[in-house]
Design a protein around this motif. Structure first.
Motif, short mmCIF file in Angstrom:
data_model
loop_
_atom_site.label_atom_id
_atom_site.label_comp_id
_atom_site.label_asym_id
_atom_site.label_seq_id
_atom_site.Cartn_x
_atom_site.Cartn_y
_atom_site.Cartn_z
N THR A 157 0.86 -1.17 0.00
CA THR A 157 0.00 0.00 0.00
C THR A 157 0.91 1.23 0.00
N PHE A 158 0.87 1.95 -1.10
CA PHE A 158 1.65 3.17 -1.24
C PHE A 158 0.71 4.36 -1.12
N THR A 159 1.27 5.56 -1.10
CA THR A 159 0.47 6.76 -0.95
C THR A 159 0.69 7.69 -2.13
N ALA A 160 -0.39 8.04 -2.82
CA ALA A 160 -0.32 9.01 -3.92
C ALA A 160 -0.62 10.40 -3.36
N LYS A 161 0.19 11.37 -3.75
CA LYS A 161 0.03 12.76 -3.32
C LYS A 161 0.39 13.67 -4.48
N HIS A 162 0.29 14.96 -4.22
CA HIS A 162 0.74 15.96 -5.18
C HIS A 162 1.99 16.65 -4.66
N ASP A 163 2.87 16.98 -5.56
CA ASP A 163 3.99 17.87 -5.28
C ASP A 163 3.93 18.92 -6.38
N ILE A 223 4.42 9.16 -5.58
CA ILE A 223 4.03 7.91 -4.93
C ILE A 223 5.07 7.65 -3.84
N THR A 224 4.60 7.53 -2.61
CA THR A 224 5.49 7.25 -1.48
C THR A 224 5.36 5.77 -1.14
N ASP A 225 6.50 5.07 -1.11
CA ASP A 225 6.44 3.64 -0.82
C ASP A 225 6.37 3.39 0.69
N GLU A 226 6.33 2.14 1.08
CA GLU A 226 6.16 1.76 2.49
C GLU A 226 7.37 2.11 3.36
N ASN A 227 8.48 2.50 2.72
CA ASN A 227 9.69 2.88 3.45
C ASN A 227 9.90 4.39 3.49
N GLY A 228 8.96 5.14 2.89
CA GLY A 228 9.06 6.60 2.89
C GLY A 228 9.78 7.19 1.69
N SER A 229 10.25 6.37 0.78
CA SER A 229 10.89 6.85 -0.44
C SER A 229 9.82 7.40 -1.39
#
Length: 185
Positions: free
Chosen positions: A140-146, A152-158
């Motif tokens: 489960t990754f996180t999609a955001k805007h920059d 897309i932020t991976d489970e390790n914060g990259s």
């Protein structure tokens, strides 16, 4: 007065123009045209920026899956993204004994639905700035805007940035990203 063009010739020219304009809408990736009537693998093999990804997909035995009907959304890391991993990582992952780990990493770049940038942007807005992205690999990754870019932020914060969005495929869509997304191990 003599007719210069037959109705059939005009119709053929119009269809040709329509087909060309449909292809022109898809962005070039890795110096190669991407065709909406070809599947993810058929297009990816032509991108000079995705040779490592293609080799990894082959090593993981995922070619047939990604040629399947889908629909899929693939976040496709470039060669430079793989090169940024610690030295020896790619070589180690490509070894037959590491096939399960490679498969998990690659399938964490695939969503079992077709999501173009407008769809992702709407999901991010609907979720007040962050949308969870569940992948076929169980991540489960996180999609955001920059700014105006999707990240897309991976489970390790990259954080990976979508550098080329909306590469339409016959079985889904590809978004080119600048980092390899890694699951929590």
């Amino acid at each position: 007065m003599k007719k210069l063009f037959s109705p059939a010739l005009i119709a053929a020219a119009a269809l040709s123009a329509l087909a060309t304009s449909a292809y022109a809408e898809n962005p070039m990736v890795g110096g190669a045209p991407m065709f909406a009537d070809k599947n993810i693998v058929e297009n990816a093999v032509n991108s000079k920026d995705h040779t490592t990804l293609v080799a990894a997909v082959k090593a993981a035995g995922l070619v047939e899956t990604l040629q399947g009907p889908g629909p899929f959304t693939v976040f496709a890391p470039t060669n430079a993204a793989f090169d940024a991993l610690p030295a020896g990582t790619v070589e180690t992952l490509l070894k037959p004994e590491n096939k399960d780990q490679l498969t998990r990493i690659l399938t964490c770049h695939v969503v079992g639905a077709e999501a173009f940038a407008n769809d992702i942007n709407k999901m991010i807005a609907d979720d007040e700035g962050e949308h969870p992205v569940k992948t076929v690999g169980g991540c489960t990754f996180t999609a955001k805007h920059d700014g105006d870019k999707i990240t897309i932020t991976d489970e390790n914060g990259s954080v990976a940035t979508v550098t080329i969005a909306d590469v339409d495929q016959s079985n889904g869509v590809i978004h080119v990203i600048d980092k390899v997304l890694l699951p929590k191990m």
